[in-house]
Design a protein around this motif. Structure first.
Motif, PDB file in Angstrom:
ATOM      1  N   LYS A  43       0.803  -1.217   0.000  1.00  0.00           N
ATOM      2  CA  LYS A  43       0.000   0.000   0.000  1.00  0.00           C
ATOM      3  C   LYS A  43       0.838   1.270   0.000  1.00  0.00           C
ATOM      4  N   ILE A  44       1.933   1.286   0.775  1.00  0.00           N
ATOM      5  CA  ILE A  44       2.682   2.532   0.928  1.00  0.00           C
ATOM      6  C   ILE A  44       3.911   2.630   0.029  1.00  0.00           C
ATOM      7  N   ASP A  45       4.387   1.491  -0.483  1.00  0.00           N
ATOM      8  CA  ASP A  45       5.637   1.493  -1.247  1.00  0.00           C
ATOM      9  C   ASP A  45       5.484   1.043  -2.699  1.00  0.00           C
ATOM     10  N   THR A  46       4.980  -0.180  -2.887  1.00  0.00           N
ATOM     11  CA  THR A  46       4.972  -0.793  -4.222  1.00  0.00           C
ATOM     12  C   THR A  46       4.352   0.089  -5.306  1.00  0.00           C
ATOM     13  N   PRO A  47       3.162   0.686  -5.069  1.00  0.00           N
ATOM     14  CA  PRO A  47       2.569   1.504  -6.139  1.00  0.00           C
ATOM     15  C   PRO A  47       3.383   2.746  -6.484  1.00  0.00           C
ATOM     16  N   PHE A  48       4.318   3.113  -5.595  1.00  0.00           N
ATOM     17  CA  PHE A  48       5.071   4.359  -5.773  1.00  0.00           C
ATOM     18  C   PHE A  48       6.546   4.103  -6.074  1.00  0.00           C
ATOM     19  N   GLY A  49       6.903   2.823  -6.240  1.00  0.00           N
ATOM     20  CA  GLY A  49       8.293   2.497  -6.531  1.00  0.00           C
ATOM     21  C   GLY A  49       9.235   2.794  -5.389  1.00  0.00           C
ATOM     22  N   ARG A  50       8.760   2.659  -4.160  1.00  0.00           N
ATOM     23  CA  ARG A  50       9.569   2.964  -2.971  1.00  0.00           C
ATOM     24  C   ARG A  50       9.896   1.690  -2.195  1.00  0.00           C
ATOM     25  N   ASN A  51      10.828   1.812  -1.265  1.00  0.00           N
ATOM     26  CA  ASN A  51      11.174   0.713  -0.364  1.00  0.00           C
ATOM     27  C   ASN A  51      11.531   1.313   0.987  1.00  0.00           C
ATOM     28  N   SER A  52      10.513   1.733   1.725  1.00  0.00           N
ATOM     29  CA  SER A  52      10.759   2.463   2.975  1.00  0.00           C
ATOM     30  C   SER A  52      10.897   1.557   4.188  1.00  0.00           C
ATOM     31  N   ILE A  53      10.466   0.296   4.079  1.00  0.00           N
ATOM     32  CA  ILE A  53      10.593  -0.626   5.214  1.00  0.00           C
ATOM     33  C   ILE A  53      11.671  -1.644   4.902  1.00  0.00           C
ATOM     34  N   GLU A  54      12.774  -1.568   5.619  1.00  0.00           N
ATOM     35  CA  GLU A  54      13.873  -2.502   5.441  1.00  0.00           C
ATOM     36  C   GLU A  54      13.653  -3.750   6.274  1.00  0.00           C
ATOM     37  N   THR A  55      14.043  -4.903   5.736  1.00  0.00           N
ATOM     38  CA  THR A  55      14.127  -6.134   6.515  1.00  0.00           C
ATOM     39  C   THR A  55      15.555  -6.281   7.007  1.00  0.00           C
ATOM     40  N   LEU A  56      15.743  -6.473   8.291  1.00  0.00           N
ATOM     41  CA  LEU A  56      17.058  -6.666   8.882  1.00  0.00           C
ATOM     42  C   LEU A  56      17.203  -8.131   9.244  1.00  0.00           C
ATOM     43  N   ARG A  57      18.035  -8.840   8.530  1.00  0.00           N
ATOM     44  CA  ARG A  57      18.165 -10.286   8.717  1.00  0.00           C
ATOM     45  C   ARG A  57      18.508 -10.631  10.160  1.00  0.00           C
ATOM     46  N   GLY A  58      17.722 -11.520  10.734  1.00  0.00           N
ATOM     47  CA  GLY A  58      17.970 -11.960  12.102  1.00  0.00           C
ATOM     48  C   GLY A  58      17.595 -10.952  13.162  1.00  0.00           C
ATOM     49  N   VAL A  59      17.031  -9.801  12.750  1.00  0.00           N
ATOM     50  CA  VAL A  59      16.672  -8.751  13.717  1.00  0.00           C
ATOM     51  C   VAL A  59      15.185  -8.437  13.630  1.00  0.00           C
ATOM     52  N   GLY A  60      14.792  -7.813  12.534  1.00  0.00           N
ATOM     53  CA  GLY A  60      13.398  -7.410  12.399  1.00  0.00           C
ATOM     54  C   GLY A  60      13.240  -6.446  11.247  1.00  0.00           C
ATOM     55  N   TYR A  61      12.772  -5.220  11.536  1.00  0.00           N
ATOM     56  CA  TYR A  61      12.481  -4.259  10.481  1.00  0.00           C
ATOM     57  C   TYR A  61      12.894  -2.855  10.902  1.00  0.00           C
ATOM     58  N   ARG A  62      13.058  -2.013   9.888  1.00  0.00           N
ATOM     59  CA  ARG A  62      13.369  -0.612  10.152  1.00  0.00           C
ATOM     60  C   ARG A  62      12.730   0.233   9.054  1.00  0.00           C
ATOM     61  N   LEU A  63      12.068   1.301   9.456  1.00  0.00           N
ATOM     62  CA  LEU A  63      11.526   2.243   8.485  1.00  0.00           C
ATOM     63  C   LEU A  63      12.555   3.343   8.270  1.00  0.00           C
ATOM     64  N   ILE A  64      12.888   3.587   7.021  1.00  0.00           N
ATOM     65  CA  ILE A  64      13.952   4.543   6.726  1.00  0.00           C
ATOM     66  C   ILE A  64      13.380   5.803   6.095  1.00  0.00           C
ATOM     67  N   ASP A  65      14.092   6.888   6.299  1.00  0.00           N
ATOM     68  CA  ASP A  65      13.751   8.165   5.689  1.00  0.00           C
ATOM     69  C   ASP A  65      14.601   8.303   4.437  1.00  0.00           C
ATOM     70  N   PRO A  66      13.996   8.520   3.270  1.00  0.00           N
ATOM     71  CA  PRO A  66      14.786   8.619   2.037  1.00  0.00           C
ATOM     72  C   PRO A  66      15.811   9.748   2.064  1.00  0.00           C
ATOM     73  N   ASP A  67      15.612  10.711   2.966  1.00  0.00           N
ATOM     74  CA  ASP A  67      16.560  11.827   3.057  1.00  0.00           C
ATOM     75  C   ASP A  67      17.665  11.575   4.074  1.00  0.00           C
ATOM     76  N   GLY A  68      17.554  10.430   4.791  1.00  0.00           N
ATOM     77  CA  GLY A  68      18.564  10.147   5.805  1.00  0.00           C
ATOM     78  C   GLY A  68      18.688   8.675   6.073  1.00  0.00           C
ATOM     79  N   GLN A  69      18.930   7.890   5.024  1.00  0.00           N
ATOM     80  CA  GLN A  69      19.004   6.447   5.155  1.00  0.00           C
ATOM     81  C   GLN A  69      20.213   6.056   5.991  1.00  0.00           C
ATOM     82  N   VAL A  70      20.048   4.929   6.703  1.00  0.00           N
ATOM     83  CA  VAL A  70      21.107   4.451   7.591  1.00  0.00           C
ATOM     84  C   VAL A  70      21.750   3.241   6.968  1.00  0.00           C
ATOM     85  N   ASP A  71      23.077   3.289   6.807  1.00  0.00           N
ATOM     86  CA  ASP A  71      23.773   2.116   6.297  1.00  0.00           C
ATOM     87  C   ASP A  71      23.986   1.130   7.421  1.00  0.00           C
TER      88      ASP A  71
END
Length: 236
Positions: A200-228
């Motif tokens: 609903k929030i990403d796919t129709p807009f070509g975005r990927n705002s919710i990261e999957t963190l292997r072995g941890v969980g998830y993180r929502l990222i800001d496109p203006d301040g992504q975390v490596d």
């Protein structure tokens, strides 16, 4: 938002629980003053709905002990229809608001939202990550100029992710804050709802705002301040 409802009338408590959950709240019930005091002292809630007439400990005593322990969680007391003195006593003991029985559910929701706004004036009125914007008060979500329709659970999940933007959140943390502290179902329900949100929030807009963190969980990222982060991976 997490709500503790301390009410010994089981049917009323369950009715309140169902109504609040439909509004996106995470609700925990306690049916005695003793259980309510323990839950309020040991767990984190955003607001407490507390009846006065309770077995074990009265609502007055529960409130008095909570304030003596410096538990500052907002408390809305449920009082008798003609309980002017009850209302005054509740406010004197540290209650933040009161509601007389029988009450309108619409009014209950409005009172709870008002308490939450007063408690955290420092919190932003809108939660955002880039052009993804969530309005907690009006329960609106939009991506740019496009309004999005989310279920109450999806809304609660997105709100939790946005309030912790940039932070790694485990499935357990998400379940505890978006589902229920006593949820004992499979953890993969989080994966399912993250998938719903992405569609609903990403796919129709070509975005990927919710990261999957292997072995941890998830993180929502800001496109203006992504975390490596070495633990980040592709969506599931």
């Amino acid at each position: 938002m997490r709500v503790l409802v301390v009410e010994d009338e089981v049917r009323l408590a369950q009715t309140i629980q169902r109504g609040l959950e439909l509004e996106g709240f995470v609700v925990q019930l306690a049916h005695t003053g003793t259980d309510g005091l323990w839950a309020a002292g040991e767990q984190r809630f955003d607001v407490i709905v507390l009846d006065i007439m309770l077995p074990g400990l009265s609502g007055y005593e529960v409130l008095r002990r909570l304030r003596a322990r410096d538990v500052t969680t907002p408390v809305l007391m449920l009082t008798a229809k003609d309980g002017d003195y009850e209302q005054a006593d509740a406010l004197d003991l540290g209650a933040d608001d009161y509601l007389t029985k029988p009450f309108s559910f619409v009014v209950l929701i409005a009172r709870l939202r008002a308490l939450l706004r007063r408690r955290a004036p420092q919190q932003p009125a809108l939660l955002a990550a880039g052009d993804l914007v969530l309005d907690p008060a009006r329960r609106h979500v939009r991506r740019g100029d496009t309004a999005l329709t989310l279920t109450p659970r999806e809304f609660g999940l997105l709100e939790f992710l946005l309030r912790h933007k940039g932070l790694a959140l485990t499935k357990t943390e998400i379940l505890h804050n978006v589902w229920d502290a006593h949820y004992d179902g499979p953890e993969n329900v989080v994966e399912v709802y993250v998938g719903y949100l992405r569609r609903k929030i990403d796919t129709p807009f070509g975005r990927n705002s919710i990261e999957t963190l292997r072995g941890v969980g998830y993180r929502l990222i800001d496109p203006d301040g992504q975390v490596d982060d070495e633990s980040s991976s592709t969506p599931r």
